[in-house]
Design a protein around this motif. Structure first.
Motif, PDB file in Angstrom:
ATOM      1  N   THR A 112       0.838  -1.197   0.000  1.00 60.01           N
ATOM      2  CA  THR A 112       0.000   0.000   0.000  1.00 60.01           C
ATOM      3  C   THR A 112       0.874   1.248   0.000  1.00 60.01           C
ATOM      4  O   THR A 112       1.937   1.277   0.630  1.00 60.01           O
ATOM      5  CB  THR A 112      -0.926   0.020   1.221  1.00 60.01           C
ATOM      6  OG1 THR A 112      -0.148   0.074   2.414  1.00 60.01           O
ATOM      7  CG2 THR A 112      -1.819  -1.209   1.249  1.00 60.01           C
ATOM      8  N   THR A 153      -7.079  -6.024   5.397  1.00 58.76           N
ATOM      9  CA  THR A 153      -7.270  -4.577   5.410  1.00 58.76           C
ATOM     10  C   THR A 153      -8.189  -4.167   4.268  1.00 58.76           C
ATOM     11  O   THR A 153      -8.378  -4.910   3.307  1.00 58.76           O
ATOM     12  CB  THR A 153      -5.924  -3.851   5.243  1.00 58.76           C
ATOM     13  OG1 THR A 153      -5.293  -4.323   4.042  1.00 58.76           O
ATOM     14  CG2 THR A 153      -5.022  -4.103   6.423  1.00 58.76           C
ATOM     15  N   SER A 154      -8.760  -2.993   4.358  1.00 58.94           N
ATOM     16  CA  SER A 154      -9.667  -2.507   3.329  1.00 58.94           C
ATOM     17  C   SER A 154      -8.926  -1.657   2.314  1.00 58.94           C
ATOM     18  O   SER A 154      -8.193  -0.731   2.672  1.00 58.94           O
ATOM     19  CB  SER A 154     -10.793  -1.682   3.964  1.00 58.94           C
ATOM     20  OG  SER A 154     -11.572  -1.057   2.959  1.00 58.94           O
ATOM     21  N   GLN A 182      -9.076   2.261   2.339  1.00 60.08           N
ATOM     22  CA  GLN A 182      -8.225   3.090   3.200  1.00 60.08           C
ATOM     23  C   GLN A 182      -7.036   3.677   2.455  1.00 60.08           C
ATOM     24  O   GLN A 182      -6.336   4.535   2.995  1.00 60.08           O
ATOM     25  CB  GLN A 182      -7.699   2.256   4.370  1.00 60.08           C
ATOM     26  CG  GLN A 182      -8.766   1.626   5.240  1.00 60.08           C
ATOM     27  CD  GLN A 182      -8.168   0.639   6.234  1.00 60.08           C
ATOM     28  OE1 GLN A 182      -6.947   0.579   6.389  1.00 60.08           O
ATOM     29  NE2 GLN A 182      -9.014  -0.115   6.912  1.00 60.08           N
ATOM     30  N   LYS A 195      -9.002   7.281  -3.225  1.00 60.37           N
ATOM     31  CA  LYS A 195      -9.088   6.810  -1.846  1.00 60.37           C
ATOM     32  C   LYS A 195     -10.504   7.004  -1.306  1.00 60.37           C
ATOM     33  O   LYS A 195     -11.090   8.075  -1.437  1.00 60.37           O
ATOM     34  CB  LYS A 195      -8.099   7.563  -0.969  1.00 60.37           C
ATOM     35  CG  LYS A 195      -7.993   7.054   0.459  1.00 60.37           C
ATOM     36  CD  LYS A 195      -6.897   7.797   1.210  1.00 60.37           C
ATOM     37  CE  LYS A 195      -6.743   7.286   2.633  1.00 60.37           C
ATOM     38  NZ  LYS A 195      -5.647   7.987   3.351  1.00 60.37           N
ATOM     39  N   GLY A 196     -11.044   5.941  -0.720  1.00 63.76           N
ATOM     40  CA  GLY A 196     -12.369   6.012  -0.132  1.00 63.76           C
ATOM     41  C   GLY A 196     -13.501   5.816  -1.104  1.00 63.76           C
ATOM     42  O   GLY A 196     -14.665   5.724  -0.686  1.00 63.76           O
TER      43      GLY A 196
END
Length: 510
Positions: free
Chosen positions: A390, A428-429, A432, A448-449
């Motif tokens: 990430t 994890t998502s 994020q 993002k998001g």
């Protein structure tokens, strides 16, 4: 154990074991609580750890995925070099209920997922596709059974899936639809169970599966579009469906014979959707291009299909018959890519990522030599996915990367239909993060998001559960984990039916 007791087997499809245990502790699932107090509770393990959608064919064949070969709704057919929805020809082994002696056993089956054909002969009643989450068409035996259901209970409450972007309004509609589906299904179950005496009554609730894919949480909608009351309802919708499913199960069991053996179960579960699987096509393209060059040229129909906004796609696919949707998949996938330059490609996915290598001899237009070159490509892919991190935190996006021949019998009869690589994503998502980076392949970015393309806030976990109660089952502590291939042999043993030579599982001992 006496074989004179009928078997009532009811599945709440995709009811997550961790959520079940939590709600049991809170006292909100009285039907399952009473069953557990009368019998035994245990967890189910299965091939779902790699092949989430294989759980139902594995259940009704009692065979591993590489032996029945059905791991997803849309699968790659190597001989035809295209994707296809599974049809009867994909099933090398008849479901166990078709092999029960019709002279001894009278059976009723309702909405077993992935059971996509009408039995050729059956002493009883069969309906599939009335309200299953995965749509393969409606099948009925006798043929007039579906017409009778419509006359008595109206049209199916479950509508075609509205895949893609969700809003507070669409989720409120889905919540109501799933609650209505559970009520209607319970009505049908009670009527079927009371209508005749059955040796085997196998019944599946599909609403929780569909509902919790989208109602697991509110991460996939713009919550600013919802007023306070709407948000409160949506945040409670997931557990509301669990409670309603427990109530629907109770309504069926109210009319079950007192001497019946009861099996309540789910073959897999659900959790918050990490969203990584939606990023798979981008990542595969990045690896195939070496991080800088162009990926293989995409076919015109495939490019056209991918560029249609999801809202429009949804308007089309929810209005045309299932058979039409199934005809379109082979059309756009046959020329999905320029196969003369495609070494590997992403397959349709559920929770894990699936990658297929274009192997010479296995695929008619294959370009990767079997043997050493094939293994080199797999090692390249495994290294690539393990290397993606990430952008914000530098953490790995994968939990594990599996070369399929290391996880299954490579000589099994249906191995060639399976993917070559399975990517198990980190918990994890992806919401994020703004993207991923790799020392070798560079960056892949997204907003993002932003909601994932599927619109699903929930996705699958591999573990399932069962509760068994009735004659010969003494209440006691939790069972050791069993395997989903063991359930059909257990049902056959309860019925006093012979174990089929094709079974790879064995009866669960209670």
């Amino acid at each position: 154990m006496s074989a004179t007791s009928p078997v009532i087997a009811v599945s709440i499809d995709a009811a997550d074991v961790n959520r079940i245990e939590h709600l049991l502790e809170e006292g909100r699932l009285p039907t399952l609580q009473r069953l557990r107090e009368r019998g035994r509770f245990g967890r189910i393990e299965s091939d779902a750890v790699n092949f989430a959608s294989a759980v139902w064919p594995t259940f009704y064949s009692s065979q591993r995925t590489e032996y029945h070969g059905w791991y997803y709704g849309k699968m790659w057919h190597p001989d035809r070099m295209r994707l296809e929805y599974a049809k009867e020809e994909w099933l090398p082994q008849a479901p166990f209920w078709e092999q029960l002696d019709p002279g001894r056993f009278r059976v009723a089956l309702f909405d077993v997922p992935y059971a996509l054909r009408t039995p050729h002969a059956l002493n009883g009643t069969y309906v599939s596709g009335w309200q299953t989450h995965d749509a393969f068409g409606v099948f009925s035996y006798p043929a007039q059974t579906v017409k009778e259901l419509r006359a008595r209970f109206g049209r199916p409450a479950m509508e075609p899936e509205r895949f893609g972007e969700q809003t507070p309004k669409s989720l409120l509609r889905l919540r109501r639809e799933m609650l209505d589906t559970l009520e209607q299904t319970a009505d049908i179950g009670r009527w079927l169970l009371e209508s005749q005496s059955w040796d085997l009554f196998l019944f599946v609730f599909g609403a929780l599966h569909r509902g919790t894919h989208y109602l697991w949480d509110v991460a996939q909608i713009d919550t600013s579009e919802a007023d306070e009351e709407t948000l409160r309802v949506l945040e409670g919708a997931r557990d509301e469906l669990y409670v309603a499913a427990d109530r629907a199960l109770g309504r069926i069991l109210e009319v079950a014979p007192d001497h019946a053996r009861i099996l309540a179960f789910a073959l897999h579960g659900m959790e918050a959707n990490s969203g990584w699987v939606d990023r798979l096509p981008q990542l595969v393209k990045k690896v195939h291009s070496g991080g800088e060059g162009e990926s293989p040229h995409e076919g015109l129909l495939y490019r056209w299909k991918r560029r249609i906004p999801w809202r429009l796609v949804r308007q089309i696919t929810t209005r045309v018959p299932t058979s039409v949707n199934h005809m379109l998949v082979p059309l756009w996938s046959a020329r999905m890519l320029d196969w003369s330059r495609t070494r590997f490609f992403a397959l349709p996915v559920d929770i894990n990522g699936y990658v297929r290598v274009n192997v010479r001899g296995r695929e008619p237009q294959g370009i990767v030599e079997p043997g050493e070159e094939y293994r080199t490509v797999l090692d390249e892919l495994e290294s690539a996915f393990r290397g993606f991190r990430t952008i914000e935190t530098g953490e790995s996006i994968v939990e594990d990367v599996i070369q399929v021949d290391d996880a299954v019998d490579p000589d099994a009869p249906r191995r060639r239909f399976l993917p070559d690589l399975v990517i198990r994503w980190a918990r994890t998502s992806s919401l994020q993060f703004s993207g991923v980076t790799s020392d070798r392949y560079g960056e892949v970015r997204w907003e993002k998001g932003a909601p994932v393309p599927s619109g699903r806030s929930g996705n699958h976990l591999p573990d399932g559960w069962l509760i068994a109660a009735g004659p010969g089952i003494t209440p006691g502590p939790a069972l050791p984990a069993c395997d989903s291939i063991d359930l059909a042999p257990t049902i056959c043993e309860w019925l006093g039916a012979p174990q089929l030579p094709s079974f790879q599982g064995r009866p669960v001992r209670f």
